[in-house]
Structure formats: structure tokens, C-alpha cells
Design an enzyme around this catalytic site. Sequence first.
Site, PDB file in Angstrom:
ATOM      1  N   PHE A 114      -6.600  20.712 -24.880  1.00 39.68           N
ATOM      2  CA  PHE A 114      -7.055  19.344 -24.992  1.00 39.68           C
ATOM      3  C   PHE A 114      -8.372  19.269 -24.231  1.00 39.68           C
ATOM      4  O   PHE A 114      -8.569  19.979 -23.247  1.00 39.68           O
ATOM      5  CB  PHE A 114      -6.028  18.351 -24.450  1.00 39.68           C
ATOM      6  CG  PHE A 114      -6.466  16.929 -24.687  1.00 39.68           C
ATOM      7  CD1 PHE A 114      -6.466  16.392 -25.964  1.00 39.68           C
ATOM      8  CD2 PHE A 114      -6.915  16.152 -23.634  1.00 39.68           C
ATOM      9  CE1 PHE A 114      -6.924  15.106 -26.186  1.00 39.68           C
ATOM     10  CE2 PHE A 114      -7.370  14.852 -23.863  1.00 39.68           C
ATOM     11  CZ  PHE A 114      -7.367  14.326 -25.135  1.00 39.68           C
ATOM     12  N   THR A 115      -9.299  18.424 -24.683  1.00 43.74           N
ATOM     13  CA  THR A 115     -10.660  18.402 -24.136  1.00 43.74           C
ATOM     14  C   THR A 115     -10.689  18.318 -22.612  1.00 43.74           C
ATOM     15  O   THR A 115     -11.300  19.154 -21.950  1.00 43.74           O
ATOM     16  CB  THR A 115     -11.430  17.202 -24.724  1.00 43.74           C
ATOM     17  OG1 THR A 115     -10.620  16.031 -24.564  1.00 43.74           O
ATOM     18  CG2 THR A 115     -11.733  17.406 -26.188  1.00 43.74           C
ATOM     19  N   ASP A 139       1.832  20.045 -20.645  1.00 47.93           N
ATOM     20  CA  ASP A 139       1.161  18.761 -20.859  1.00 47.93           C
ATOM     21  C   ASP A 139       2.182  17.899 -21.595  1.00 47.93           C
ATOM     22  O   ASP A 139       2.387  18.045 -22.796  1.00 47.93           O
ATOM     23  CB  ASP A 139      -0.111  18.949 -21.681  1.00 47.93           C
ATOM     24  CG  ASP A 139      -0.856  17.637 -21.885  1.00 47.93           C
ATOM     25  OD1 ASP A 139      -0.225  16.568 -21.731  1.00 47.93           O
ATOM     26  OD2 ASP A 139      -2.060  17.678 -22.194  1.00 47.93           O
ATOM     27  N   ARG A 178     -13.294  15.125 -34.564  1.00 48.20           N
ATOM     28  CA  ARG A 178     -12.680  16.241 -33.855  1.00 48.20           C
ATOM     29  C   ARG A 178     -13.162  17.512 -34.536  1.00 48.20           C
ATOM     30  O   ARG A 178     -12.487  18.076 -35.377  1.00 48.20           O
ATOM     31  CB  ARG A 178     -11.148  16.149 -33.890  1.00 48.20           C
ATOM     32  CG  ARG A 178     -10.566  15.257 -32.806  1.00 48.20           C
ATOM     33  CD  ARG A 178     -10.758  15.882 -31.450  1.00 48.20           C
ATOM     34  NE  ARG A 178     -10.212  15.105 -30.350  1.00 48.20           N
ATOM     35  CZ  ARG A 178     -10.909  14.667 -29.309  1.00 48.20           C
ATOM     36  NH1 ARG A 178     -12.212  14.851 -29.264  1.00 48.20           N
ATOM     37  NH2 ARG A 178     -10.341  14.039 -28.312  1.00 48.20           N
ATOM     38  N   TYR A 186       0.835  -1.206   0.000  1.00 50.00           N
ATOM     39  CA  TYR A 186       0.000   0.000   0.000  1.00 50.00           C
ATOM     40  C   TYR A 186       0.866   1.250   0.000  1.00 50.00           C
ATOM     41  O   TYR A 186       0.560   2.230  -0.676  1.00 50.00           O
ATOM     42  CB  TYR A 186      -0.942   0.006   1.223  1.00 50.00           C
ATOM     43  CG  TYR A 186      -1.961   1.113   1.120  1.00 50.00           C
ATOM     44  CD1 TYR A 186      -3.166   0.900   0.444  1.00 50.00           C
ATOM     45  CD2 TYR A 186      -1.711   2.377   1.645  1.00 50.00           C
ATOM     46  CE1 TYR A 186      -4.082   1.911   0.301  1.00 50.00           C
ATOM     47  CE2 TYR A 186      -2.635   3.401   1.503  1.00 50.00           C
ATOM     48  CZ  TYR A 186      -3.825   3.163   0.833  1.00 50.00           C
ATOM     49  OH  TYR A 186      -4.732   4.169   0.686  1.00 50.00           O
ATOM     50  N   LYS A 218       0.079   7.433 -23.653  1.00 45.57           N
ATOM     51  CA  LYS A 218       0.529   7.827 -24.997  1.00 45.57           C
ATOM     52  C   LYS A 218       2.029   7.510 -25.126  1.00 45.57           C
ATOM     53  O   LYS A 218       2.374   6.355 -25.266  1.00 45.57           O
ATOM     54  CB  LYS A 218       0.253   9.303 -25.248  1.00 45.57           C
ATOM     55  CG  LYS A 218      -1.070   9.813 -24.661  1.00 45.57           C
ATOM     56  CD  LYS A 218      -2.314   9.272 -25.329  1.00 45.57           C
ATOM     57  CE  LYS A 218      -3.588   9.591 -24.561  1.00 45.57           C
ATOM     58  NZ  LYS A 218      -3.901  10.988 -24.357  1.00 45.57           N
ATOM     59  N   PHE A 221     -18.808  14.285 -26.852  1.00 45.06           N
ATOM     60  CA  PHE A 221     -18.447  13.419 -27.977  1.00 45.06           C
ATOM     61  C   PHE A 221     -18.316  11.949 -27.581  1.00 45.06           C
ATOM     62  O   PHE A 221     -18.470  11.062 -28.411  1.00 45.06           O
ATOM     63  CB  PHE A 221     -17.142  13.897 -28.632  1.00 45.06           C
ATOM     64  CG  PHE A 221     -15.972  13.982 -27.684  1.00 45.06           C
ATOM     65  CD1 PHE A 221     -15.775  15.117 -26.919  1.00 45.06           C
ATOM     66  CD2 PHE A 221     -15.089  12.925 -27.553  1.00 45.06           C
ATOM     67  CE1 PHE A 221     -14.702  15.191 -26.037  1.00 45.06           C
ATOM     68  CE2 PHE A 221     -14.016  12.998 -26.677  1.00 45.06           C
ATOM     69  CZ  PHE A 221     -13.830  14.135 -25.908  1.00 45.06           C
TER      70      PHE A 221
HETATM   71  C1  LIG Z   1      -4.878  11.825 -23.698  1.00 46.11           C
HETATM   72  C2  LIG Z   1      -4.438  13.171 -23.367  1.00 46.11           C
HETATM   73  C3  LIG Z   1      -4.762  13.763 -22.152  1.00 46.11           C
HETATM   74  C4  LIG Z   1      -5.675  13.104 -21.125  1.00 46.11           C
HETATM   75  O1  LIG Z   1      -5.138  11.956 -20.593  1.00 46.11           O
HETATM   76  P1  LIG Z   1      -6.020  10.694 -20.147  1.00 46.11           P
HETATM   77  O2  LIG Z   1      -4.995   9.702 -19.717  1.00 46.11           O
HETATM   78  O3  LIG Z   1      -6.803  10.256 -21.321  1.00 46.11           O
HETATM   79  O4  LIG Z   1      -6.883  11.126 -19.021  1.00 46.11           O
HETATM   80  C5  LIG Z   1      -4.273  15.032 -21.916  1.00 46.11           C
HETATM   81  N1  LIG Z   1      -3.526  15.684 -22.812  1.00 46.11           N
HETATM   82  C6  LIG Z   1      -3.198  15.147 -23.998  1.00 46.11           C
HETATM   83  C7  LIG Z   1      -2.347  15.904 -24.969  1.00 46.11           C
HETATM   84  C8  LIG Z   1      -3.644  13.876 -24.329  1.00 46.11           C
HETATM   85  O5  LIG Z   1      -3.328  13.358 -25.516  1.00 46.11           O
END
Ligand SMILES: *Cc1c(COP(=O)(O)O)cnc(C)c1O
Length: 461
Positions: free
Chosen positions: A127-128, A218, A385, A75, A261, A452
Site C-alpha cells: 500500500f502506498t 495490515d 492507481r 488526557y 475503512k 498522486f
Molecule cells: C488506507 C489504508 C492505509 C493507510 O491508512 P490511513 O488511515 O489512510 O493513513 C493502509 N493500508 C491500507 C490497506 C489502507 O487501505
Amino acid sequence: MPSYRKPWAEPYKIKVVEPLKVTTREYREQKMKEAGYNTFLLRSEDVYIDLLTDSGTSAMSDYQWAGMMLGDEAYAGSRNFYYLEANTRKYYGYKYLVPTHQGRAAEHLISRNLIKQGDYVPGNMYFTTTRLHQELAGGKFVDVIIDEAHEPQNQHPFKGNVDLQKFEDLIKKVGASKIPYISVAGTVNMAGGQPQSMGNMRQVRELANKHGIKVILDATRAVENAYFIKEREKGYSNKSIEEILLEYCSYTDGCTMSGKKDLLVNIGGFIAVNDESLFDELRNMVVVYEGLHTYGGLAGRDMEAMARGMEECVSYDHIRSRVEQVGYFGQKLIDAGVPIVEPAGGHAIFLDAKKFYEHIPQEELPAQALAADLYIESGVRAMERGVVSAGRNPETGENYHPKLELVRLTFPRRVYTQAHLDVAAYSVEELYENRKKAKGLKFVYEPKYLRFFQARFERVS
Ligand SMILES: *Cc1c(COP(=O)(O)O)cnc(C)c1O
């Protein structure tokens, strides 16, 4: 000498396979209808080549899978956490690490900590999930990306750059005290996976410093960004991906990360920062929302796989193959005259749906329709998109009408071969030839957040 150019092949070989289901057009038409013409609502088993997203869909290596067996599921104080922390320092350069279960959890924590009601958060597009968390924390997102990013055919090599004038104008207009940080991403997903140059990042840092504004990166796709810097920016061709990545991050105060990613894992993320008091706040908050600060919603084995993915993704052969695979697909479409966002981005090819379906007005959701049609005709799954993803203005309730109305075909890492790409490209070209027959869509169900993902549609008559 052979008469053709020297062939290229993927820098990996296949050890485990997952069979694909081949379906008929009638079957897919039925499935698409049942899914409300939203490719997110299809079952993956009904998809032939899945280019919906590169998020968490990568193939892990034998080295990562071996690491999964070394998960320390304590833990508190798992050894996998310390390994991940050490690798984050080594590859990204940040001092402090707070793991989270994925990127949006990191965005939630950083937004809640840094943004006050009425603040402004400039960003090189958005980003969304990032923008949504900024808005939920009381901030207002302001787009400060260069104009070229909104022009699908503009060949600017760094369309992810921040427009320093726009950033400075915002500071003048609202005052630096209302801007907790600038949110910078490289590569910029929503602009088509377009990179930001090192020079631009350096200038962003300088301007932010002058006004006491933080720079939060990011870093989800920063390795892809580093590859573009190496290929395109003067002075970097002889630097390693590792060196470029470290320099890039050094101009920022911290980052959020979706490990799904660049980092080649199916789940995972983190926040990394240099400021100790901010770290203390985040470490405290992660316990409320994710889990103890040495696991943050992840199993020990997930952290191990992510730490190992970090080592693999900075390999030049890997990142070159990853990005150039996307470029190969894009070039095929360009050669066939299909309108796409150019130059090709790092993780995806974006079809310009406004041009592709010229006869369908934006209110009839041309990109949503194109993604649905591509699945029906070929079993290839892509995503919208455009106006659907852009959502509504929270103040007026009006639909945002983004300049870019796109369909994204996104490439999982190390999953598909060049032969799969040939099949997918052929399917897009075929659809383009028959484009005049296409019809638009309308909403029949619209969820409140990130619509979406779950919205449903039907054909306009
Ligand atoms: C996918 C992504 C996110 C969000 O991450 P999640 O792991 O899907 O929550 C944020 N910024 C970028 C550029 C992304 O491609």
C-alpha cells in the site's frame, strides 16, 4: 409469484441526509482544469457521487453517534481507550493496543521500530503509505504476491495470496536476519481489493516461524477479507465472520490499522501487538509523534466510535451488503463489456485503463486521464492507481511502470444506495462507448512524496 427475482435492499434506513449538488458538464470541465486534472484537488462540493475513496467516508450509525457523546476527554486513562482495547482483544485477538490518529501513523511507528537500514520487507504487493514508511525507515520493499495478482482478468479466488516460493527465495538470497517481518495485507488494496486465503496465511506463518521472521498484518480491511474467506474457502462457510477474523489474526504477531475503512469511522487507527517488549517501545514512541499512549492523537469520542464500529462491522448482514454492493456494480460493468479487474474486489471496482484507453500509451497516464474524464462527463469522482500512484524508484529516479494501470471507484460504506450505483455504472458505460476521443495527460507539477495526491497535469496536444 412475481416474475422478477427477489429484490435486495440495503440493511439500514436513512435518518439524516446530505444534499448533493448537480452540476453541468461545462462547470465540471472548468473545475477539472483548475484542479490540474487531479481528482484529489477538486472540492468535494463540486462532486456528485464521490467514489474517490472509502477512507473515512463511511456513514456512522446512530449507535456510533450516541457513543460520541460518551467521549471521556481526559488526557490520560480515558475509559474509551479501555473499551477500544477490550474490543481489539475480543475481535482481533491482540494483547496490546497503541492508538494512532490513522493508519499511516501506525505504519510509521512499526517501521521505525522494526526496520534497520538495509533490511528487506517482503509484502503481498504494497500500500502506498505502508511502502513509503518502510522505505523511509531504511528498508527495501520486495513484492512477493502471486503472479495472478498482476493479471487483471485472472479469476483466481485469492489473488492476494503470498507466493511462498518468492518469499523463500528472498530469504535464501538476503538471509533471514535482513528480513525483520513480512508485511501481509488482506484484502490487498492495490491488487484490486483481492483477498488472501486462510490457508495461505497459515503457510506464511509456518515459513516465517522457520526463519524467525515476524508477520505483521495490515488489518485495515481484514473484515472484508474474512467475508471472502467465508464465501470462497472450503471449511469456512459455517464459521462466523468473528471466528474467521480471530483465526486470521492469530497467525500474525501484530497489526497496523486504519480505522477509516472496516471500522466505520471518519478518523482513527492503531497498532496492536502480542509482544510486550515491542509494545513498550511503541508505547514510548507514540508519545513523541501522536500523543499519550491512551489516546494516540485521537479524542476519546473517536476511540468510542471506533470501538463501536468494530462491533458493527463484523455483522454478517453489514459486511455482506458492503462487499456485494461492490460486486453488483462490477457485474453491471462486466455485462456492458467494460474492462475491469476481475473478480470484483472488496471495496472497489478497478477499471483497466490500459484496455479502456488502448490508444493512450502509459507515459501519457491513461488512468489519470480516465479519472479526469469520468468526472467531467458525469460528476463521479474516482482516482488513479497506475503509473502516477506508483511513483519513482528512489535509487534511479525512474518512474515505476506498474503492470496494472487502473482507475479505482471506491465505495464508502453505508453512504450510497443501489440507485446511485446505477447512475455511476451508466456514466462509466457511456464513457466507454466514446473512448476513442480521449487524450492523455502530462505532469506539470510533481511533489516528492506520494505524488498522486498533489500532482498537477495538463492535456498532451
Ligand atoms: C488506507 C489504508 C492505509 C493507510 O491508512 P490511513 O488511515 O489512510 O493513513 C493502509 N493500508 C491500507 C490497506 C489502507 O487501505
